[in-house]
Design a protein around this motif. Structure first.
Motif, PDB file in Angstrom:
ATOM      1  N   UNK A 250      -6.995  13.458  -5.216  1.00 54.32           N
ATOM      2  CA  UNK A 250      -8.344  13.990  -5.076  1.00 54.32           C
ATOM      3  C   UNK A 250      -9.130  13.925  -6.379  1.00 54.32           C
ATOM      4  N   UNK A 251      -8.464  13.565  -7.474  1.00 52.08           N
ATOM      5  CA  UNK A 251      -9.138  13.506  -8.763  1.00 52.08           C
ATOM      6  C   UNK A 251     -10.081  12.322  -8.850  1.00 52.08           C
ATOM      7  N   UNK A 252     -10.750  12.236  -9.967  1.00 50.39           N
ATOM      8  CA  UNK A 252     -11.723  11.160 -10.198  1.00 50.39           C
ATOM      9  C   UNK A 252     -11.398  10.475 -11.514  1.00 50.39           C
ATOM     10  N   UNK A 253     -11.001   9.195 -11.520  1.00 59.23           N
ATOM     11  CA  UNK A 253     -10.822   8.376 -10.323  1.00 59.23           C
ATOM     12  C   UNK A 253      -9.494   8.656  -9.640  1.00 59.23           C
ATOM     13  N   UNK A 254      -9.392   8.318  -8.351  1.00 55.55           N
ATOM     14  CA  UNK A 254      -8.180   8.567  -7.580  1.00 55.55           C
ATOM     15  C   UNK A 254      -7.107   7.551  -7.951  1.00 55.55           C
ATOM     16  N   UNK A 255      -5.860   7.885  -7.619  1.00 53.78           N
ATOM     17  CA  UNK A 255      -4.756   6.967  -7.863  1.00 53.78           C
ATOM     18  C   UNK A 255      -4.943   5.697  -7.050  1.00 53.78           C
ATOM     19  N   UNK A 256      -4.436   4.593  -7.574  1.00 53.61           N
ATOM     20  CA  UNK A 256      -4.451   3.361  -6.792  1.00 53.61           C
ATOM     21  C   UNK A 256      -3.495   3.511  -5.612  1.00 53.61           C
ATOM     22  N   UNK A 257      -3.729   2.717  -4.590  1.00 54.76           N
ATOM     23  CA  UNK A 257      -2.917   2.824  -3.376  1.00 54.76           C
ATOM     24  C   UNK A 257      -1.455   2.526  -3.650  1.00 54.76           C
ATOM     25  N   UNK A 258      -1.169   1.554  -4.530  1.00 55.04           N
ATOM     26  CA  UNK A 258       0.219   1.201  -4.820  1.00 55.04           C
ATOM     27  C   UNK A 258       0.942   2.335  -5.543  1.00 55.04           C
ATOM     28  N   UNK A 259       0.272   2.975  -6.508  1.00 52.76           N
ATOM     29  CA  UNK A 259       0.903   4.082  -7.235  1.00 52.76           C
ATOM     30  C   UNK A 259       1.112   5.269  -6.299  1.00 52.76           C
ATOM     31  N   UNK A 260       0.104   5.566  -5.481  1.00 51.08           N
ATOM     32  CA  UNK A 260       0.235   6.688  -4.542  1.00 51.08           C
ATOM     33  C   UNK A 260       1.393   6.455  -3.567  1.00 51.08           C
ATOM     34  N   UNK A 261       1.513   5.241  -3.038  1.00 52.80           N
ATOM     35  CA  UNK A 261       2.591   4.937  -2.094  1.00 52.80           C
ATOM     36  C   UNK A 261       3.955   5.043  -2.756  1.00 52.80           C
ATOM     37  N   UNK A 262       4.061   4.568  -4.014  1.00 52.04           N
ATOM     38  CA  UNK A 262       5.348   4.629  -4.709  1.00 52.04           C
ATOM     39  C   UNK A 262       5.781   6.081  -4.936  1.00 52.04           C
ATOM     40  N   UNK A 263       4.861   6.938  -5.353  1.00 56.37           N
ATOM     41  CA  UNK A 263       5.204   8.348  -5.601  1.00 56.37           C
ATOM     42  C   UNK A 263       5.545   9.040  -4.284  1.00 56.37           C
ATOM     43  N   UNK A 264       4.739   8.817  -3.248  1.00 59.35           N
ATOM     44  CA  UNK A 264       4.998   9.454  -1.949  1.00 59.35           C
ATOM     45  C   UNK A 264       6.347   9.025  -1.389  1.00 59.35           C
ATOM     46  N   UNK A 265       6.709   7.764  -1.573  1.00 61.24           N
ATOM     47  CA  UNK A 265       7.995   7.273  -1.081  1.00 61.24           C
ATOM     48  C   UNK A 265       9.153   7.963  -1.802  1.00 61.24           C
ATOM     49  N   UNK A 266       9.034   8.149  -3.107  1.00 59.29           N
ATOM     50  CA  UNK A 266      10.117   8.806  -3.849  1.00 59.29           C
ATOM     51  C   UNK A 266      10.214  10.292  -3.488  1.00 59.29           C
ATOM     52  N   UNK A 267       9.082  10.929  -3.197  1.00 58.27           N
ATOM     53  CA  UNK A 267       9.129  12.338  -2.770  1.00 58.27           C
ATOM     54  C   UNK A 267       9.854  12.449  -1.445  1.00 58.27           C
ATOM     55  N   UNK A 268       9.589  11.517  -0.535  1.00 53.96           N
ATOM     56  CA  UNK A 268      10.308  11.525   0.747  1.00 53.96           C
ATOM     57  C   UNK A 268      11.801  11.282   0.537  1.00 53.96           C
ATOM     58  N   UNK A 269      12.150  10.402  -0.381  1.00 56.33           N
ATOM     59  CA  UNK A 269      13.570  10.168  -0.679  1.00 56.33           C
ATOM     60  C   UNK A 269      14.223  11.413  -1.251  1.00 56.33           C
ATOM     61  N   UNK A 270      13.503  12.105  -2.122  1.00 56.98           N
ATOM     62  CA  UNK A 270      14.047  13.334  -2.701  1.00 56.98           C
ATOM     63  C   UNK A 270      14.321  14.365  -1.618  1.00 56.98           C
ATOM     64  N   UNK A 271      13.437  14.439  -0.630  1.00 58.40           N
ATOM     65  CA  UNK A 271      13.617  15.424   0.433  1.00 58.40           C
ATOM     66  C   UNK A 271      14.854  15.121   1.272  1.00 58.40           C
ATOM     67  N   UNK A 272      15.198  13.838   1.388  1.00 59.74           N
ATOM     68  CA  UNK A 272      16.360  13.452   2.194  1.00 59.74           C
ATOM     69  C   UNK A 272      17.649  13.404   1.394  1.00 59.74           C
ATOM     70  N   UNK A 273      17.550  13.495   0.064  1.00 58.35           N
ATOM     71  CA  UNK A 273      18.729  13.330  -0.791  1.00 58.35           C
ATOM     72  C   UNK A 273      19.359  14.683  -1.088  1.00 58.35           C
ATOM     73  N   UNK A 274      20.679  14.712  -1.033  1.00 61.42           N
ATOM     74  CA  UNK A 274      21.401  15.938  -1.365  1.00 61.42           C
ATOM     75  C   UNK A 274      21.312  16.215  -2.864  1.00 61.42           C
ATOM     76  N   UNK A 275      21.231  17.500  -3.197  1.00 55.49           N
ATOM     77  CA  UNK A 275      21.158  17.866  -4.611  1.00 55.49           C
ATOM     78  C   UNK A 275      22.446  17.532  -5.348  1.00 55.49           C
ATOM     79  N   UNK A 276      23.555  17.328  -4.615  1.00 57.18           N
ATOM     80  CA  UNK A 276      24.818  16.989  -5.255  1.00 57.18           C
ATOM     81  C   UNK A 276      24.962  15.500  -5.527  1.00 57.18           C
ATOM     82  N   UNK A 277      24.081  14.687  -4.966  1.00 55.66           N
ATOM     83  CA  UNK A 277      24.186  13.247  -5.149  1.00 55.66           C
ATOM     84  C   UNK A 277      23.637  12.804  -6.483  1.00 55.66           C
ATOM     85  N   UNK A 278      24.125  11.670  -6.993  1.00 52.43           N
ATOM     86  CA  UNK A 278      23.642  11.188  -8.302  1.00 52.43           C
ATOM     87  C   UNK A 278      22.183  10.759  -8.268  1.00 52.43           C
ATOM     88  N   UNK A 279      21.697  10.299  -7.105  1.00 46.88           N
ATOM     89  CA  UNK A 279      20.316   9.834  -7.038  1.00 46.88           C
ATOM     90  C   UNK A 279      19.321  10.980  -7.148  1.00 46.88           C
TER      91      UNK A 279
END
Length: 498
Positions: A250-279
């Motif tokens: 929502x900031x100005x200027x907004x993130x590029x679509x590629x950067x936003x997609x990369x961060x959102x994808x890693x957040x989704x991976x974090x949600x699915x990853x166990x805290x005990x795993x190395x990843x």
């Protein structure tokens, strides 16, 4: 052609709407003319099966014969007649009787025997109507298909069921030729089926999307509950990352679509990853590094050449040639940015401007910079590094020094891959984080002391992408794996010898 049968004289009523054969309607008797026609049809002493009336409309010479099996009243007290429309007739002369009712001489029109072509068209029409009935989940249309074996009667029944407008009903009424009538209904049915299929596709897509979102919500809630029971609750951390990502977008200027997609994808991976795993640790470290970068932050730098000269004189005694060249460099950047000229033409712009230059912006937000590089060459201790600090202070930008003496690893510039233990971004990306802006002044100190490290790569070759104006707007760090725009960064290199 249809065959004419017998000429009859029957009571006639003029209706505002068009009625088609094969329909049963409830006819209100509030209109005196309609009431007199119905009374005339029922006052002859004939049985209910012989009570007939002609129903016509002023728009057509064709009308219909209808039986009047019953006359009664609604619960409200309004008098009505139940009429069953049977067939088409051609209206001839109309006569007025002494009792006030109108009578018409009509010639009944019977449908001809269907030809093989008409039968083939009817089979196709029944197939299309079957699909329409299935999509619309109609109960009346399957009954109509079962009880109307004749092609003409089927076409009339479909036209009445489909609730055609007045013009369409008029076209069907005047289509006394069965083939023409079936063709009209077949054309409508195919068009209507195509519309229904499009509506069904849209409805299915919307339903699927809603179901997917609902299913994803339920699964996330269940996953959060399971992690809470296992003591692996990262829900707050994930929510915090999503909040940060939303704020950046929502900031100005907004993130590029590629950067936003990369961060959102890693957040989704974090949600699915166990805290005990190395990843888990790798993802958290990467996200922390990404959110530490000053996305969209830039210094509003305006240079006053006289003020820049005063800053250089305050910080350094002597070095007149060097300071004059630095002021020329700043003037060229200012004029090139203001006039949007290429760096190759900047020197000619400077020569044409002999007058005193007022304060002017160096670069605007959202516009790729010129990527000019300045190199200070001299022996140790002559003030090369402090001159870089003075340039940053004169421009109002943050200053970061990167010592490159003895660097032999390409990863120092580009960063390490995330698969390595202790990996982290390269010095360029870390310099942006330390500066807090995307357009600092970066001093590349002792660039002549870099050397190739054999198997670890050549850092001077990696530095080419950083300094090349044609490439540095999409600089990619191996650790971050997203594009960083370095085109607005002012790079100053120092060396002892060239």
């Amino acid at each position: 052609m249809p065959e004419a049968v017998v000429t009859l004289r029957l009571p006639v009523a003029t209706l505002p709407e068009i009625v088609l054969p094969g329909t049963v309607i409830t006819l209100g008797l509030t209109d005196p003319a309609v009431r007199r026609a119905i009374e005339a049809s029922t006052s002859t002493g004939a049985s209910r099966s012989d009570r007939r009336v002609v129903l016509r409309n002023d728009r057509s010479e064709l009308a219909v014969i209808a039986h009047v099996p019953d006359v009664g009243a609604l619960p409200s007290g309004e008098a009505v007649a139940i009429v069953r429309v049977d067939s088409r007739v051609h209206v001839g002369a109309i006569h007025e009787s002494d009792r006030g009712a109108s009578y018409a001489d009509v010639t009944a029109i019977e449908d001809t025997r269907p030809t093989p072509r008409v039968e083939a068209m009817t089979r196709e029409l029944r197939t299309v109507l079957g699909e329409i009935a299935e999509i619309r989940r109609s109960r009346r249309l399957p009954e109509l298909l079962a009880t109307a074996p004749a092609p003409g009667a089927l076409a009339d029944g479909v036209a009445a069921w489909a609730d055609f407008d007045a013009d369409a009903k008029l076209g069907v009424l005047e289509a006394v030729d069965v083939e023409t009538r079936v063709g009209l209904i077949d054309e409508w049915a195919r068009t209507h089926l195509a519309e229904l299929r499009v509506q069904q596709t849209i409805r299915d897509d919307v339903t699927e999307d809603v179901d997917r979102q609902h299913r994803e919500y339920l699964l996330r809630q269940q996953l959060a509950a399971i992690r809470k029971e296992l003591g692996e609750g990262d829900g707050d951390l994930v929510d915090d990352y999503r909040t940060k990502l939303g704020a950046l977008q929502e900031g100005e200027p907004a993130l590029s679509e590629s950067v936003y997609s990369a961060i959102a994808k890693e957040i989704d991976r974090l949600e699915r990853t166990s805290a005990q795993g190395p990843e888990h640790g790798w993802i958290v470290n990467w996200l922390d590094r990404m959110f530490e970068l000053p996305w969209g932050e830039r210094s509003d730098d305006t240079v006053d050449l006289d003020a820049a000269q005063r800053v250089l004189d305050e910080d350094h005694a002597g070095l007149s040639d060097v300071k004059d060249r630095i002021v020329e460099y700043l003037a060229v950047r200012a004029l090139a940015s203001q006039r949007t000229v290429s760096p190759a033409d900047a020197d000619s712009v400077l020569d044409e401007s002999a007058a005193e230059t007022p304060a002017m912006p160096l670069s605007g937000r959202g516009r790729r910079g010129h990527g000019a590089i300045m190199t200070l060459v001299g022996p140790p201790g002559v003030g090369k590094t402090s001159l870089g600090e003075s340039v940053a202070r004169a421009m109002g930008r943050s200053f970061i020094r990167i010592a490159l003496g003895g660097v032999r690893d390409e990863a120092e510039i580009r960063g390490h891959r995330r698969t390595y233990v202790g990996s982290r971004p390269g010095r360029i990306a870390r310099a942006l984080t330390e500066a807090g802006t995307m357009n600092p002044v970066i001093l590349l100190d002792e660039v002549d002391k870099m050397g190739a490290g054999g198997w670890s790569g050549d850092p001077s070759a990696a530095l080419l992408e950083v300094l090349d104006p044609a490439q540095n707007h999409t600089f990619r760090d191996h650790y971050l794996e997203v594009d960083l725009d370095l085109s607005d960064v002012v790079f100053i290199a120092t060396a002892n010898v060239l």
